[in-house]
Design an enzyme around this catalytic site. Structure first.
Site, PDB file in Angstrom:
ATOM      1  N   SER A  11      -3.821  -1.468   3.716  1.00 50.39           N
ATOM      2  CA  SER A  11      -3.574  -0.610   2.573  1.00 50.39           C
ATOM      3  C   SER A  11      -4.732  -0.738   1.586  1.00 50.39           C
ATOM      4  O   SER A  11      -4.976  -1.813   1.033  1.00 50.39           O
ATOM      5  CB  SER A  11      -2.260  -1.004   1.899  1.00 50.39           C
ATOM      6  OG  SER A  11      -2.132  -0.264   0.707  1.00 50.39           O
ATOM      7  N   HIS A  36      -4.540   3.014   5.318  1.00 46.67           N
ATOM      8  CA  HIS A  36      -3.328   3.468   4.635  1.00 46.67           C
ATOM      9  C   HIS A  36      -3.678   3.753   3.178  1.00 46.67           C
ATOM     10  O   HIS A  36      -4.148   2.875   2.455  1.00 46.67           O
ATOM     11  CB  HIS A  36      -2.268   2.367   4.752  1.00 46.67           C
ATOM     12  CG  HIS A  36      -0.936   2.721   4.188  1.00 46.67           C
ATOM     13  ND1 HIS A  36       0.004   3.470   4.884  1.00 46.67           N
ATOM     14  CD2 HIS A  36      -0.355   2.417   3.001  1.00 46.67           C
ATOM     15  CE1 HIS A  36       1.085   3.606   4.139  1.00 46.67           C
ATOM     16  NE2 HIS A  36       0.891   2.980   2.987  1.00 46.67           N
ATOM     17  N   ASP A  38      -2.197   5.039  -0.397  1.00 43.62           N
ATOM     18  CA  ASP A  38      -0.977   5.272  -1.167  1.00 43.62           C
ATOM     19  C   ASP A  38      -1.263   6.200  -2.336  1.00 43.62           C
ATOM     20  O   ASP A  38      -2.124   5.908  -3.164  1.00 43.62           O
ATOM     21  CB  ASP A  38      -0.457   3.941  -1.723  1.00 43.62           C
ATOM     22  CG  ASP A  38       0.081   3.048  -0.628  1.00 43.62           C
ATOM     23  OD1 ASP A  38       1.033   3.472   0.056  1.00 43.62           O
ATOM     24  OD2 ASP A  38      -0.450   1.944  -0.447  1.00 43.62           O
ATOM     25  N   MET A  40       0.539   7.985  -5.581  1.00 41.26           N
ATOM     26  CA  MET A  40       1.742   7.885  -6.423  1.00 41.26           C
ATOM     27  C   MET A  40       1.595   8.781  -7.644  1.00 41.26           C
ATOM     28  O   MET A  40       0.474   9.005  -8.126  1.00 41.26           O
ATOM     29  CB  MET A  40       1.935   6.442  -6.878  1.00 41.26           C
ATOM     30  CG  MET A  40       1.920   5.431  -5.730  1.00 41.26           C
ATOM     31  SD  MET A  40       2.226   3.761  -6.314  1.00 41.26           S
ATOM     32  CE  MET A  40       1.881   2.808  -4.822  1.00 41.26           C
ATOM     33  N   HIS A  69       0.243   7.988   2.551  1.00 45.21           N
ATOM     34  CA  HIS A  69       1.641   7.763   2.163  1.00 45.21           C
ATOM     35  C   HIS A  69       1.820   8.289   0.749  1.00 45.21           C
ATOM     36  O   HIS A  69       1.274   7.713  -0.192  1.00 45.21           O
ATOM     37  CB  HIS A  69       1.900   6.246   2.256  1.00 45.21           C
ATOM     38  CG  HIS A  69       3.247   5.819   1.758  1.00 45.21           C
ATOM     39  ND1 HIS A  69       3.529   4.509   1.424  1.00 45.21           N
ATOM     40  CD2 HIS A  69       4.406   6.507   1.544  1.00 45.21           C
ATOM     41  CE1 HIS A  69       4.784   4.412   1.034  1.00 45.21           C
ATOM     42  NE2 HIS A  69       5.344   5.604   1.081  1.00 45.21           N
ATOM     43  N   MET A  71       3.990   9.066  -2.498  1.00 49.69           N
ATOM     44  CA  MET A  71       5.205   8.710  -3.237  1.00 49.69           C
ATOM     45  C   MET A  71       5.261   9.622  -4.441  1.00 49.69           C
ATOM     46  O   MET A  71       5.034   9.214  -5.586  1.00 49.69           O
ATOM     47  CB  MET A  71       5.136   7.221  -3.644  1.00 49.69           C
ATOM     48  CG  MET A  71       5.388   6.293  -2.458  1.00 49.69           C
ATOM     49  SD  MET A  71       4.572   4.695  -2.638  1.00 49.69           S
ATOM     50  CE  MET A  71       2.983   5.068  -1.910  1.00 49.69           C
ATOM     51  N   MET A 140      10.401   1.519   4.401  1.00 45.02           N
ATOM     52  CA  MET A 140       9.834   0.670   3.340  1.00 45.02           C
ATOM     53  C   MET A 140      10.539  -0.680   3.339  1.00 45.02           C
ATOM     54  O   MET A 140      11.772  -0.745   3.318  1.00 45.02           O
ATOM     55  CB  MET A 140       9.997   1.330   1.975  1.00 45.02           C
ATOM     56  CG  MET A 140       9.125   2.552   1.728  1.00 45.02           C
ATOM     57  SD  MET A 140       7.357   2.280   1.934  1.00 45.02           S
ATOM     58  CE  MET A 140       7.014   1.063   0.657  1.00 45.02           C
ATOM     59  N   ASP A 192       6.173  -1.077   5.769  1.00 44.18           N
ATOM     60  CA  ASP A 192       5.211  -1.123   4.667  1.00 44.18           C
ATOM     61  C   ASP A 192       5.820  -1.917   3.518  1.00 44.18           C
ATOM     62  O   ASP A 192       6.866  -1.540   2.984  1.00 44.18           O
ATOM     63  CB  ASP A 192       4.914   0.326   4.237  1.00 44.18           C
ATOM     64  CG  ASP A 192       3.902   0.424   3.112  1.00 44.18           C
ATOM     65  OD1 ASP A 192       3.286  -0.592   2.745  1.00 44.18           O
ATOM     66  OD2 ASP A 192       3.718   1.560   2.603  1.00 44.18           O
TER      67      ASP A 192
HETATM   68  C1  DX5 Z   1       3.801   0.079  -1.897  1.00 42.10           C
HETATM   69  C2  DX5 Z   1       2.803   0.690  -0.966  1.00 42.10           C
HETATM   70  C3  DX5 Z   1       2.206  -0.238   0.037  1.00 42.10           C
HETATM   71  C4  DX5 Z   1       1.449  -1.411  -0.513  1.00 42.10           C
HETATM   72  C5  DX5 Z   1       1.695  -2.542   0.436  1.00 42.10           C
HETATM   73  O1  DX5 Z   1       4.548   1.065  -2.495  1.00 42.10           O
HETATM   74  O2  DX5 Z   1       3.411   1.739  -0.232  1.00 42.10           O
HETATM   75  O3  DX5 Z   1       1.436   0.462   1.001  1.00 42.10           O
HETATM   76  O4  DX5 Z   1       0.075  -1.199  -0.640  1.00 42.10           O
HETATM   77  O5  DX5 Z   1       1.119  -3.675  -0.062  1.00 42.10           O
HETATM   78  P1  DX5 Z   1       1.595  -5.141   0.327  1.00 42.10           P
HETATM   79  O6  DX5 Z   1       1.265  -5.359   1.785  1.00 42.10           O
HETATM   80  O7  DX5 Z   1       0.814  -5.996  -0.586  1.00 42.10           O
HETATM   81  O8  DX5 Z   1       3.077  -5.220   0.076  1.00 42.10           O
HETATM   82 ZN    ZN Z   2       2.310   2.623   1.457  1.00 41.84          ZN
END
Ligand code: DX5
Ligand code: ZN
Length: 233
Positions: A11, A36, A38, A40, A69, A71, A140, A192
């Site tokens: 990530s 990956h 993220d 948001m 991903h 969110m 998740m 994740d």
């Molecule tokens: C959290 C993200 C993850 C995050 C995971 O909402 O979707 O992808 O980066 O990070 P770790 O492995 O540190 O939990």
């Molecule tokens: Zn994620």
């Protein structure tokens, strides 16, 4: 059945945002299967991260598969822009829209892989109907929004049930699940949040085959060795 190949997606949320291009190259060199990313919106989750322009910059820096991903509420409205920015797979949240089916179909129509994500508290019963409409289910294992949280072991049961549902569906669709050592591409179940060697192993045992890892991998002195050890679970 032969053990499925485990895919590892570091990530980039845990990387240095001041050097995203170099970080993308580092993930590629480390032998990861995907990056990956993220995204948001500060509403669906209480955090803001990267957007399509940063995704495009990452895309210019690497040939690696971009696992995006999102969110965000109303994910449908952002698909086209994310596809243009270089997303190879777009995974959005079941809880973020009333247009789950249309959004999955649109991602596929754009020629990209479609993933559907579920918060830890969302019941397994919501999942089976979408198995034929997407390429990946993301379960998740923390509450979405931040890296570095503690893995929630109660999600393991949902991983097991989802894998079971995938296998059953494949059998019904013409005996694709093979006995006697024939290996087949598994339907992708991604986990994740809080994934390290120990929790990753539990997830793989329960039926996950795609591991996202942020804080754990970035806390290691050698990213490549970390990717390799997760891939060998
Ligand atoms: C959290 C993200 C993850 C995050 C995971 O909402 O979707 O992808 O980066 O990070 P770790 O492995 O540190 O939990
Ligand atoms: Zn994620």
């Amino acid at each position: 059945m032969k053990k499925p190949n485990i895919q590892v997606c570091p990530s980039i949320l845990s990387a240095d945002f001041g050097r995203l291009a170099e970080e993308a190259g580092r993930i590629e060199k480390a032998g990861a299967d995907a990056i990956h990313v993220d995204i948001m919106d500060g509403h669906f989750v209480p955090n803001l991260t990267l957007g399509p322009r940063a995704l495009a910059a990452i895309n210019r820096a690497t040939d690696l598969f971009l696992d995006v991903h999102i969110m965000i509420y109303n994910p449908f409205d952002y698909i086209e822009e994310l596809v243009k920015a270089g997303a190879d797979r777009i995974t959005f949240h079941f809880e973020a829209t009333e247009d789950v089916e249309d959004t999955l179909a649109f991602i596929r129509k754009c020629g990209k892989k479609a993933g559907l994500a579920f918060r830890p508290e969302t019941s397994f019963s919501m999942i089976p109907k979408y198995l034929t409409q997407c390429d990946l289910i993301l379960l998740m294992t923390v509450s979405p929004g931040f890296g570095g949280q503690k893995f929630m072991p109660e999600v393991l049961e949902k991983v097991r049930l989802t894998r079971e549902a995938c296998d059953l569906r494949r059998i019904r669709q013409g005996g694709i699940v093979a006995e006697g050592g024939i290996s087949l591409p598994p339907f992708d179940i991604q986990v994740d949040g809080g994934i390290n060697l120990e929790t990753g192993k539990e997830c793989v045992k329960a039926g996950a085959n795609v591991l996202v890892s942020g804080n754990y991998l970035y806390g290691l002195p050698d990213l490549a060795a970390g990717v390799k050890s997760l891939k060998s679970l």
